[in-house]
Scaffold this motif. Structure first.
Motif, PDB file in Angstrom:
ATOM      1  N   ASN A  24     -51.299  34.502  25.419  1.00  0.00           N
ATOM      2  CA  ASN A  24     -52.380  33.664  26.126  1.00  0.00           C
ATOM      3  C   ASN A  24     -52.340  32.685  25.496  1.00  0.00           C
ATOM      4  OD1 ASN A  24     -54.570  33.332  27.785  1.00  0.00           O
ATOM      5  ND2 ASN A  24     -55.613  33.382  25.787  1.00  0.00           N
ATOM      6  N   ALA A  25     -51.902  32.132  24.405  1.00  0.00           N
ATOM      7  CA  ALA A  25     -52.232  30.772  23.591  1.00  0.00           C
ATOM      8  C   ALA A  25     -51.494  30.749  22.254  1.00  0.00           C
ATOM      9  CB  ALA A  25     -53.612  30.785  23.436  1.00  0.00           C
ATOM     10  N   MET A  26     -50.725  29.611  21.968  1.00  0.00           N
ATOM     11  CA  MET A  26     -50.123  29.406  20.761  1.00  0.00           C
ATOM     12  C   MET A  26     -50.602  28.332  20.009  1.00  0.00           C
ATOM     13  SD  MET A  26     -46.127  30.547  21.542  1.00  0.00           S
ATOM     14  CE  MET A  26     -45.725  30.835  19.832  1.00  0.00           C
ATOM     15  N   GLY A  27     -50.889  28.357  18.803  1.00  0.00           N
ATOM     16  CA  GLY A  27     -51.293  26.984  18.395  1.00  0.00           C
ATOM     17  C   GLY A  27     -51.111  26.879  16.626  1.00  0.00           C
ATOM     18  N   TRP A  28     -51.539  25.705  16.003  1.00  0.00           N
ATOM     19  CA  TRP A  28     -51.064  25.510  14.757  1.00  0.00           C
ATOM     20  C   TRP A  28     -52.493  25.230  14.054  1.00  0.00           C
ATOM     21  CZ3 TRP A  28     -46.571  25.602  12.547  1.00  0.00           C
ATOM     22  CH2 TRP A  28     -45.524  25.953  13.401  1.00  0.00           C
ATOM     23  N   TYR A  29     -52.828  25.895  12.759  1.00  0.00           N
ATOM     24  CA  TYR A  29     -53.810  25.686  12.111  1.00  0.00           C
ATOM     25  C   TYR A  29     -53.203  25.401  10.692  1.00  0.00           C
ATOM     26  CZ  TYR A  29     -56.732  28.629  15.159  1.00  0.00           C
ATOM     27  OH  TYR A  29     -57.448  29.000  16.239  1.00  0.00           O
ATOM     28  N   ARG A  30     -54.105  24.875   9.784  1.00  0.00           N
ATOM     29  CA  ARG A  30     -53.596  24.165   8.524  1.00  0.00           C
ATOM     30  C   ARG A  30     -54.820  24.518   7.423  1.00  0.00           C
ATOM     31  NH1 ARG A  30     -53.563  17.699   9.332  1.00  0.00           N
ATOM     32  NH2 ARG A  30     -55.901  17.228   9.595  1.00  0.00           N
ATOM     33  N   GLN A  31     -54.251  24.619   6.189  1.00  0.00           N
ATOM     34  CA  GLN A  31     -55.346  24.687   5.266  1.00  0.00           C
ATOM     35  C   GLN A  31     -54.836  24.273   3.930  1.00  0.00           C
ATOM     36  OE1 GLN A  31     -55.813  29.142   4.348  1.00  0.00           O
ATOM     37  NE2 GLN A  31     -57.744  28.487   3.502  1.00  0.00           N
ATOM     38  N   ALA A  32     -55.574  23.080   3.521  1.00  0.00           N
ATOM     39  CA  ALA A  32     -55.360  22.421   2.313  1.00  0.00           C
ATOM     40  C   ALA A  32     -56.023  23.193   1.124  1.00  0.00           C
ATOM     41  CB  ALA A  32     -56.040  21.113   2.460  1.00  0.00           C
ATOM     42  N   PRO A  33     -55.667  22.820  -0.035  1.00  0.00           N
ATOM     43  CA  PRO A  33     -56.185  23.763  -1.288  1.00  0.00           C
ATOM     44  C   PRO A  33     -57.656  23.272  -1.169  1.00  0.00           C
ATOM     45  CG  PRO A  33     -54.010  22.242  -1.864  1.00  0.00           C
ATOM     46  CD  PRO A  33     -54.408  21.918  -0.542  1.00  0.00           C
ATOM     47  N   GLY A  34     -58.352  24.264  -1.644  1.00  0.00           N
ATOM     48  CA  GLY A  34     -59.767  24.306  -1.723  1.00  0.00           C
ATOM     49  C   GLY A  34     -60.386  24.363  -0.415  1.00  0.00           C
ATOM     50  N   LYS A  35     -60.069  24.078   0.691  1.00  0.00           N
ATOM     51  CA  LYS A  35     -60.712  23.815   1.991  1.00  0.00           C
ATOM     52  C   LYS A  35     -60.395  25.161   2.805  1.00  0.00           C
ATOM     53  CE  LYS A  35     -60.638  18.911   1.997  1.00  0.00           C
ATOM     54  NZ  LYS A  35     -60.138  17.704   2.684  1.00  0.00           N
ATOM     55  N   GLN A  36     -61.302  25.143   3.914  1.00  0.00           N
ATOM     56  CA  GLN A  36     -61.027  26.444   4.913  1.00  0.00           C
ATOM     57  C   GLN A  36     -60.002  25.974   5.856  1.00  0.00           C
ATOM     58  OE1 GLN A  36     -64.836  26.827   6.835  1.00  0.00           O
ATOM     59  NE2 GLN A  36     -65.517  28.472   5.215  1.00  0.00           N
ATOM     60  N   ARG A  37     -59.453  27.081   6.462  1.00  0.00           N
ATOM     61  CA  ARG A  37     -58.411  26.777   7.337  1.00  0.00           C
ATOM     62  C   ARG A  37     -58.870  26.287   8.844  1.00  0.00           C
ATOM     63  NH1 ARG A  37     -54.429  31.767   8.758  1.00  0.00           N
ATOM     64  NH2 ARG A  37     -53.948  31.822   6.364  1.00  0.00           N
ATOM     65  N   GLU A  38     -58.170  25.271   9.347  1.00  0.00           N
ATOM     66  CA  GLU A  38     -58.788  24.591  10.344  1.00  0.00           C
ATOM     67  C   GLU A  38     -57.859  24.618  11.612  1.00  0.00           C
ATOM     68  OE1 GLU A  38     -59.930  20.664   9.595  1.00  0.00           O
ATOM     69  OE2 GLU A  38     -57.836  19.954   8.904  1.00  0.00           O
ATOM     70  N   LEU A  39     -58.396  24.423  12.805  1.00  0.00           N
ATOM     71  CA  LEU A  39     -57.720  24.335  14.050  1.00  0.00           C
ATOM     72  C   LEU A  39     -56.783  22.943  13.963  1.00  0.00           C
ATOM     73  CD1 LEU A  39     -56.298  25.278  16.565  1.00  0.00           C
ATOM     74  CD2 LEU A  39     -58.547  24.369  17.662  1.00  0.00           C
ATOM     75  N   VAL A  40     -55.482  22.828  14.209  1.00  0.00           N
ATOM     76  CA  VAL A  40     -55.026  21.718  14.488  1.00  0.00           C
ATOM     77  C   VAL A  40     -54.615  21.280  15.878  1.00  0.00           C
ATOM     78  CG1 VAL A  40     -52.842  20.087  13.957  1.00  0.00           C
ATOM     79  CG2 VAL A  40     -54.008  21.877  12.459  1.00  0.00           C
ATOM     80  N   ALA A  41     -53.877  22.279  16.479  1.00  0.00           N
ATOM     81  CA  ALA A  41     -53.896  22.027  17.995  1.00  0.00           C
ATOM     82  C   ALA A  41     -53.467  23.672  18.452  1.00  0.00           C
ATOM     83  CB  ALA A  41     -52.669  21.075  18.169  1.00  0.00           C
ATOM     84  N   ILE A  42     -53.756  23.501  19.907  1.00  0.00           N
ATOM     85  CA  ILE A  42     -53.569  25.007  20.482  1.00  0.00           C
ATOM     86  C   ILE A  42     -53.252  24.600  21.938  1.00  0.00           C
ATOM     87  CG2 ILE A  42     -55.994  25.145  21.165  1.00  0.00           C
ATOM     88  CD1 ILE A  42     -55.830  27.956  20.785  1.00  0.00           C
ATOM     89  N   ILE A  43     -52.377  25.425  22.450  1.00  0.00           N
ATOM     90  CA  ILE A  43     -52.185  25.268  23.961  1.00  0.00           C
ATOM     91  C   ILE A  43     -52.081  26.705  24.613  1.00  0.00           C
ATOM     92  CG2 ILE A  43     -49.526  25.495  23.332  1.00  0.00           C
ATOM     93  CD1 ILE A  43     -48.738  23.624  25.529  1.00  0.00           C
TER      94      ILE A  43
END
Length: 121
Positions: free
Chosen positions: A32-51
Motif C-alpha cells: 500500500n505504501a513505502m516510505g523513509w523515516y529517520r532517527q537522530a541520536p536522542g530524537k524520536q523517529r520521524e517521517l521523511v517521505a512516503i509514497i
C-alpha cells in the motif's frame, strides 16, 4: 514474512547528495505504501517521505524541495534521492513498507534494518 533491504547510506559533505534504495521481498500480495523515516541520536523517529500505491507523495517540511521519493512498482523498490544535504539530516534512515501478504490479510508494517547517513565536513 517480508524483508526490506536498504542500501546507499554513507558519509557526505554538506551540500552533497546521496541516494537510498530499499527493496522489499518475501511473501507480498500488495504494497500500500513505502516510505523513509529517520532517527537522530536522542530524537524520536520521524517521517521523511512516503509514497502510496497511487503514486501520491508526502514529505516532511524540512526536506521539501531537497529530497525526492520514487518507487519502482515492478521491483517493489523505493528510492530516496537526497540533495543539498545538511548536517541536520544526519540520522539512521529506516525504510518502511505497509504490506498485505495475502488478499485477506490485514496490512502490516515492516521495517528495514536502517542505514546511517552522516553529513559532515
Amino acid at each position: 514474512q517480508v524483508q526490506l533491504v536498504e542500501s546507499g547510506g554513507g558519509l557526505v559533505q554538506p551540500g552533497g547528495s546521496l541516494r537510498l534504495s530499499c527493496a522489499a521481498s518475501g511473501s507480498i500480495f500488495s504494497i500500500n505504501a513505502m516510505g523513509w523515516y529517520r532517527q537522530a541520536p536522542g530524537k524520536q523517529r520521524e517521517l521523511v517521505a512516503i509514497i502510496i500505491s497511487g503514486g501520491s507523495t508526502n514529505y516532511a517540511d524540512s526536506v521539501k524541495g531537497r529530497f525526492t521519493i520514487s518507487r519502482d512498482f515492478a521491483k517493489n523498490t523505493v528510492y530516496l534521492q537526497m540533495n543539498s544535504l545538511r548536517p541536520g539530516d544526519t540520522a539512521v534512515y529506516y525504510c518502511n513498507s505497509v504490506v498485505r501478504t495475502r488478499s485477506y490479510s490485514p496490512q502490516t508494517n515492516y521495517w528495514g534494518q536502517g542505514t546511517q547517513v552522516t553529513v559532515s565536513s
